[in-house]
Design a protein around this motif. Structure first.
Motif, PDB file in Angstrom:
ATOM      1  N   SER A 180     -37.696 -82.484  33.722  1.00 27.39           N
ATOM      2  CA  SER A 180     -38.622 -82.894  32.661  1.00 27.39           C
ATOM      3  C   SER A 180     -39.851 -83.627  33.183  1.00 27.39           C
ATOM      4  O   SER A 180     -40.740 -83.974  32.401  1.00 27.39           O
ATOM      5  N   ARG A 191     -47.548 -78.884  34.524  1.00 22.63           N
ATOM      6  CA  ARG A 191     -46.267 -78.249  34.240  1.00 22.63           C
ATOM      7  C   ARG A 191     -45.114 -79.118  34.754  1.00 22.63           C
ATOM      8  O   ARG A 191     -45.192 -79.690  35.838  1.00 22.63           O
ATOM      9  N   THR A 192     -44.045 -79.154  33.968  1.00 21.28           N
ATOM     10  CA  THR A 192     -42.811 -79.785  34.418  1.00 21.28           C
ATOM     11  C   THR A 192     -42.109 -78.876  35.423  1.00 21.28           C
ATOM     12  O   THR A 192     -42.430 -77.683  35.539  1.00 21.28           O
ATOM     13  N   GLU A 195     -40.645 -75.914  33.624  1.00 24.31           N
ATOM     14  CA  GLU A 195     -41.596 -74.839  33.361  1.00 24.31           C
ATOM     15  C   GLU A 195     -41.898 -74.056  34.624  1.00 24.31           C
ATOM     16  O   GLU A 195     -42.017 -72.820  34.593  1.00 24.31           O
ATOM     17  N   VAL A 226     -34.284 -81.773  26.540  1.00 23.94           N
ATOM     18  CA  VAL A 226     -34.530 -80.544  27.300  1.00 23.94           C
ATOM     19  C   VAL A 226     -34.763 -79.362  26.358  1.00 23.94           C
ATOM     20  O   VAL A 226     -35.689 -78.566  26.545  1.00 23.94           O
ATOM     21  N   LYS A 228     -35.840 -79.436  23.318  1.00 24.21           N
ATOM     22  CA  LYS A 228     -37.130 -79.617  22.651  1.00 24.21           C
ATOM     23  C   LYS A 228     -38.263 -79.136  23.559  1.00 24.21           C
ATOM     24  O   LYS A 228     -39.196 -78.452  23.111  1.00 24.21           O
ATOM     25  N   LEU A 229     -38.178 -79.494  24.837  1.00 29.06           N
ATOM     26  CA  LEU A 229     -39.187 -79.049  25.805  1.00 29.06           C
ATOM     27  C   LEU A 229     -39.218 -77.525  25.888  1.00 29.06           C
ATOM     28  O   LEU A 229     -40.285 -76.896  25.894  1.00 29.06           O
ATOM     29  N   GLU A 232     -40.992 -75.484  23.100  1.00 27.75           N
ATOM     30  CA  GLU A 232     -42.434 -75.343  23.321  1.00 27.75           C
ATOM     31  C   GLU A 232     -42.720 -74.235  24.344  1.00 27.75           C
ATOM     32  O   GLU A 232     -43.668 -73.463  24.187  1.00 27.75           O
TER      33      GLU A 232
END
Length: 525
Positions: A180, A191-192, A195, A226, A228-229, A232
């Motif tokens: 995250s 970007r995480t 991602e 996680v 929720k991320l 997106e």
């Protein structure tokens, strides 16, 4: 443990309502602590030409083609262990904030100049704060807290800056999973690590149907954040036409291990309860098994680079996977022949030659003393196992496992990834062999966990329980000993194993937050 202690412990454990671990397993774990784990016997290091393979350009292109065909058939999934919190990434920075009221910036600079690792790391973190991908988000968080980020920097308020990154009033990064954390900067936004792994999967684990299969292991406490991320990310990349088949799983509580004191007594927390801990990355063998997948590409969450360095990573992921597919095809063909009622001398010889060529194990002496049926059965059992192709980078002082030929208690020699703690370095000969190692395990694997009939192997029976690790930890300020199960890399003793050299650029882990300041993790200049 004495028999009276065992009886009392059995009774106590039988009353535990949420105990997922069999009582016999717990008793076995305590026995392991008491007896210790025997050191592995190193035979020789795996080196280029003797345990580690290098492919020529033609072979590489052929393996890439085979991998691409498997992608188009939907056979490939990417598996990313990502359940750990990022707390250790900030260990050095947070260490200097403990008594921050008594220190000023000059004191920090002096300690750093004297070589103190914690203060050097904290000072570098402060001086280069603008270079982190999360800097803009950090500024927003500080403003939301009613403060001015530039004032904090100008006044050299290092301690508050660290806390705004690591702790709950700020980004809370020390309490989030590594995945995250914003790792890399791009013109369209940072970007995480999650991602970045998704982008990497899009480029080497998706076929012509644009379906991307990725599986992450996460912790239950991080699940909501996680997912929720990823909601997106599904929207962002779904709009680009990608079909994201992303799964999540937790480390099973069945794989937790009991903790003991330094003198091997049951460790209890401040409430008097027996302390159980996650069983290390070895516990993830169950998660891997539950995927019931065909070709699995494995890579750690913190080993990821920006787009401009990913091409070589993609290329070698495909090479490792393609070579695995080549091995699978050959092995399955041989097993079908060996399974038949009639196995000719030629089939036996071809199988032995294949094992000698690809796995570098010479079975001729062992086979010649056996009858034809015995040779057939021996070769069938030898080849009917899970397969792993492991990338290896040249050794440059990294902590972790190294590839060796290891001799077991029966005198059998096999290729294994060995951790330092598994070797008796007080033995001069073993220490010399260990020091001769030329390569290092970056955790870059392609695995095949199905047999020639399409059934998934039970991976538990291919791990050696005597290759776990006993490590020292602490809880509530007290030392304890923890047991880590044989893992996805060390301890999978009975897999068919091949080591392949991969370039260093494929290994750029982020173990500490300042690793993100290295050129490999910064935008292309």
């Amino acid at each position: 443990m004495q028999s009276e202690e065992i009886r009392a412990l059995r009774k106590e454990l039988s009353l535990e309502k949420n105990l997922d671990i069999p009582i016999e397993s717990i008793l076995k774990q305590i026995e392991i602590f008491e007896k210790g784990i025997p050191s592995l016997k190193l035979f020789k290091p795996c080196i280029i030409g003797d345990g580690i393979k290098i492919f020529n350009d033609s072979e590489k292109e052929d393996y890439i083609r085979q991998f691409q065909s498997a992608l188009d058939e939907g056979r490939v999934i990417k598996f990313v262990p990502a359940s750990g919190a990022a707390s250790r990434m900030f260990q050095k920075q947070l260490a200097v904030t403990v008594d921050s009221e008594n220190y000023d910036f000059n004191f920090i600079s002096q300690k750093a100049a004297q070589g103190d690792k914690d203060y050097k790391a904290a000072l570098e973190f402060f001086n280069k704060i603008h270079h982190f991908a999360f800097f803009e988000k950090l500024k927003e968080t500080i403003i939301d807290n009613g403060r001015n980020p530039e004032d904090l920097i100008k006044s050299k308020n290092l301690f508050d800056l660290i806390k705004y990154v690591a702790e709950k009033d700020g980004l809370n990064y020390a309490n989030l999973p590594k995945g995250s954390i914003l790792f890399h900067s791009y013109p369209d936004g940072p970007r995480t690590a999650f991602e970045e792994h998704l982008v990497e999967a899009i480029n080497y684990s998706s076929g012509i149907d644009k379906i991307v299969k990725v599986h992450f292991t996460i912790s239950p406490e991080h699940e909501e954040g996680v997912k929720k991320l990823f909601t997106e990310l599904f929207s962002k990349y779904g709009n680009q036409g990608w079909k994201l088949d992303v799964g999540f799983s937790f480390q099973s509580s069945e794989t937790n291990t009991v903790s003991v004191t330094i003198d091997n007594k049951i460790f209890r927390d401040t409430d008097g309860k027996i302390l159980f801990r996650p069983g290390g990355h070895g516990a993830l063998l169950k998660n891997l098994n539950d995927l019931k997948a065909d070709i699995i590409s494995i890579k750690n969450i913190d080993n990821i680079v920006p787009d401009h360095l990913k091409d070589e990573t993609y290329r070698f992921k495909k090479i490792l996977g393609g070579y695995l597919i080549y091995l699978q095809n050959k092995i399955f063909e041989i097993l079908l022949k060996l399974e038949g009622d009639v196995a000719s001398e030629k089939i036996i010889d071809d199988a032995a030659a294949f094992i000698n060529s690809e796995f570098e194990i010479d079975l001729w002496a062992k086979l010649k003393t056996k009858s034809l049926d015995e040779r057939k059965n021996y070769l069938f059992n030898f080849l009917n196992r899970p397969i792993r192709v492991c990338g290896m980078v040249k050794r440059e002082g990294h902590p972790g496992g190294n590839p060796f030929w290891v001799e077991d208690e029966h005198g059998e020699i096999s290729k294994q990834i060995v951790e330092t703690a598994q070797v008796d370095l007080s033995n001069r000969k073993q220490a010399e062999i260990f020091d001769q190692s030329t390569h290092f395990n970056p955790v870059d694997l392609a695995c095949g966990i199905k047999d020639y009939k399409g059934n998934v192997f039970d991976l538990k029976i291919y791990a050696n329980p005597n290759t776990g690790l006993i490590t020292k930890k602490s809880k509530d300020g007290r030392e304890l000993k923890a047991l880590e199960l044989p893992g996805l890399w060390n301890g999978v003793y009975h897999w068919l194993t091949v080591f392949v050299e991969v370039p260093k650029i494929t290994f750029n882990p982020v173990k500490e937050i300042n690793d993100l300041l290295k050129p490999e993790h910064q935008p292309k200049r």
